[in-house]
Write a protein that holds these residues in place. Structure first.
Motif, PDB file in Angstrom:
ATOM      1  N   UNK A  21     -32.950 -15.871  39.590  1.00  0.00           N
ATOM      2  CA  UNK A  21     -32.667 -17.146  40.249  1.00  0.00           C
ATOM      3  C   UNK A  21     -32.419 -16.965  41.738  1.00  0.00           C
ATOM      4  N   UNK A  22     -32.244 -15.733  42.183  1.00  0.00           N
ATOM      5  CA  UNK A  22     -31.821 -15.497  43.561  1.00  0.00           C
ATOM      6  C   UNK A  22     -32.812 -14.703  44.406  1.00  0.00           C
ATOM      7  N   UNK A  23     -33.700 -13.959  43.807  1.00  0.00           N
ATOM      8  CA  UNK A  23     -34.598 -13.108  44.587  1.00  0.00           C
ATOM      9  C   UNK A  23     -35.889 -13.837  44.948  1.00  0.00           C
ATOM     10  N   UNK A  24     -36.535 -13.322  45.974  1.00  0.00           N
ATOM     11  CA  UNK A  24     -37.888 -13.729  46.341  1.00  0.00           C
ATOM     12  C   UNK A  24     -38.748 -12.481  46.224  1.00  0.00           C
ATOM     13  N   UNK A  25     -40.058 -12.614  46.337  1.00  0.00           N
ATOM     14  CA  UNK A  25     -40.913 -11.421  46.282  1.00  0.00           C
ATOM     15  C   UNK A  25     -40.556 -10.445  47.408  1.00  0.00           C
ATOM     16  N   UNK A  26     -40.095 -10.972  48.547  1.00  0.00           N
ATOM     17  CA  UNK A  26     -39.725 -10.105  49.669  1.00  0.00           C
ATOM     18  C   UNK A  26     -38.432  -9.338  49.396  1.00  0.00           C
ATOM     19  N   UNK A  27     -37.508  -9.894  48.604  1.00  0.00           N
ATOM     20  CA  UNK A  27     -36.224  -9.237  48.338  1.00  0.00           C
ATOM     21  C   UNK A  27     -36.158  -8.631  46.940  1.00  0.00           C
ATOM     22  N   UNK A  28     -37.271  -8.631  46.242  1.00  0.00           N
ATOM     23  CA  UNK A  28     -37.321  -8.152  44.849  1.00  0.00           C
ATOM     24  C   UNK A  28     -37.479  -6.632  44.798  1.00  0.00           C
ATOM     25  N   UNK A  29     -36.368  -5.924  44.883  1.00  0.00           N
ATOM     26  CA  UNK A  29     -36.421  -4.462  44.887  1.00  0.00           C
ATOM     27  C   UNK A  29     -36.760  -3.899  43.500  1.00  0.00           C
ATOM     28  N   UNK A  30     -36.386  -4.581  42.441  1.00  0.00           N
ATOM     29  CA  UNK A  30     -36.682  -4.079  41.093  1.00  0.00           C
ATOM     30  C   UNK A  30     -38.170  -4.182  40.773  1.00  0.00           C
ATOM     31  N   UNK A  31     -38.754  -5.345  41.031  1.00  0.00           N
ATOM     32  CA  UNK A  31     -40.189  -5.511  40.807  1.00  0.00           C
ATOM     33  C   UNK A  31     -41.001  -4.573  41.683  1.00  0.00           C
ATOM     34  N   UNK A  32     -40.527  -4.378  42.920  1.00  0.00           N
ATOM     35  CA  UNK A  32     -41.222  -3.457  43.827  1.00  0.00           C
ATOM     36  C   UNK A  32     -41.129  -2.026  43.310  1.00  0.00           C
ATOM     37  N   UNK A  33     -39.965  -1.660  42.773  1.00  0.00           N
ATOM     38  CA  UNK A  33     -39.790  -0.320  42.207  1.00  0.00           C
ATOM     39  C   UNK A  33     -40.795  -0.089  41.081  1.00  0.00           C
ATOM     40  N   UNK A  34     -40.889  -1.028  40.138  1.00  0.00           N
ATOM     41  CA  UNK A  34     -41.851  -0.878  39.043  1.00  0.00           C
ATOM     42  C   UNK A  34     -43.283  -0.814  39.562  1.00  0.00           C
ATOM     43  N   UNK A  35     -43.606  -1.675  40.528  1.00  0.00           N
ATOM     44  CA  UNK A  35     -44.960  -1.694  41.091  1.00  0.00           C
ATOM     45  C   UNK A  35     -45.304  -0.352  41.734  1.00  0.00           C
ATOM     46  N   UNK A  36     -44.376   0.181  42.506  1.00  0.00           N
ATOM     47  CA  UNK A  36     -44.608   1.472  43.161  1.00  0.00           C
ATOM     48  C   UNK A  36     -44.759   2.593  42.143  1.00  0.00           C
ATOM     49  N   UNK A  37     -43.885   2.617  41.139  1.00  0.00           N
ATOM     50  CA  UNK A  37     -43.925   3.693  40.146  1.00  0.00           C
ATOM     51  C   UNK A  37     -45.217   3.672  39.333  1.00  0.00           C
ATOM     52  N   UNK A  38     -45.644   2.509  38.896  1.00  0.00           N
ATOM     53  CA  UNK A  38     -46.852   2.464  38.067  1.00  0.00           C
ATOM     54  C   UNK A  38     -48.083   2.841  38.872  1.00  0.00           C
ATOM     55  N   UNK A  39     -48.130   2.434  40.126  1.00  0.00           N
ATOM     56  CA  UNK A  39     -49.278   2.792  40.961  1.00  0.00           C
ATOM     57  C   UNK A  39     -49.282   4.275  41.303  1.00  0.00           C
ATOM     58  N   UNK A  40     -48.113   4.846  41.539  1.00  0.00           N
ATOM     59  CA  UNK A  40     -48.065   6.278  41.843  1.00  0.00           C
ATOM     60  C   UNK A  40     -48.452   7.114  40.628  1.00  0.00           C
ATOM     61  N   UNK A  41     -48.330   6.550  39.437  1.00  0.00           N
ATOM     62  CA  UNK A  41     -48.753   7.248  38.214  1.00  0.00           C
ATOM     63  C   UNK A  41     -50.245   7.069  37.933  1.00  0.00           C
ATOM     64  N   UNK A  42     -50.938   6.276  38.756  1.00  0.00           N
ATOM     65  CA  UNK A  42     -52.378   6.108  38.598  1.00  0.00           C
ATOM     66  C   UNK A  42     -52.803   4.840  37.888  1.00  0.00           C
TER      67      UNK A  42
END
Length: 188
Positions: A21-42
């Protein structure tokens, strides 16, 4: 500990959804973490979204991805606690064809080392629907890293033996289907 068998790596198409209810895509550190991890795994980040803690908005987005022929995995972060606005489990459970019964228990077990008995406050869960693995984890970057590193990375890697989720997911039109698995580690 999972080990890598001599198999070929097959990147998966993964969508990431943050429930907040409080985050935006710009402040979404959790979603960004998952996005970065999955991409770094290929793997391929095929889509990313953010919805408020609303059962029907969560269901609508997840249902859209479950029906999408390109999406193989949906990783969700947020809304798995016990506050009045934590609705992710209630939203997702009716959509699942099969539950991954041990996911929540395993997530809480591996979380104990990092956050102690507070791990009991997580209602993390996973299941499969229409050939899509749907995973719900808490809404902190630490919880996302724990889930990815300890459970999801090896289970989404087609080389992990004796078992992984890759053969159970819908094949992509441009990929050769993986061989069917009759039992864990035994190919037909």
């Amino acid at each position: 500990m999972a080990h890598l068998a001599q198999r070929t790596f097959h990147p998966l198409n993964i969508a990431v959804l943050t429930i907040s209810d409080t985050r935006t895509l710009e402040t979404d550190t959790s979603g960004q973490t998952l996005s970065d991890l999955l991409q770094s795994a290929g793997h391929v980040l095929i889509d990313r979204g953010l919805v408020p803690d609303d059962i029907y908005q969560i269901r609508a987005r997840v249902s859209q991805w479950i029906a999408d022929p390109e999406v193989q995995v949906v990783l969700m972060t947020g809304g798995t606690g016990f506050t009045a606005r934590d609705n992710t489990p209630q939203a997702v459970m009716p959509l699942l064809d099969k539950h991954v019964e041990g996911f929540g228990e395993l997530f809480r077990q591996v979380s104990v080392e990092e956050i102690g008995m507070s791990s009991l406050q997580s209602r993390a869960l996973a299941g499969v629907s229409n050939g899509v693995l749907v995973v719900c984890v808490p809404g902190s970057p630490g919880a996302c890293r724990t889930a990815w590193n300890m459970i999801l990375r090896p289970q989404l890697d087609s080389r992990t033996g004796p078992c992984n989720f890759a053969p159970h997911l819908k094949p992509q039109p441009h990929q050769e289907p993986q061989q069917n698995i009759e039992a864990c580690g035994v190919r037909s």
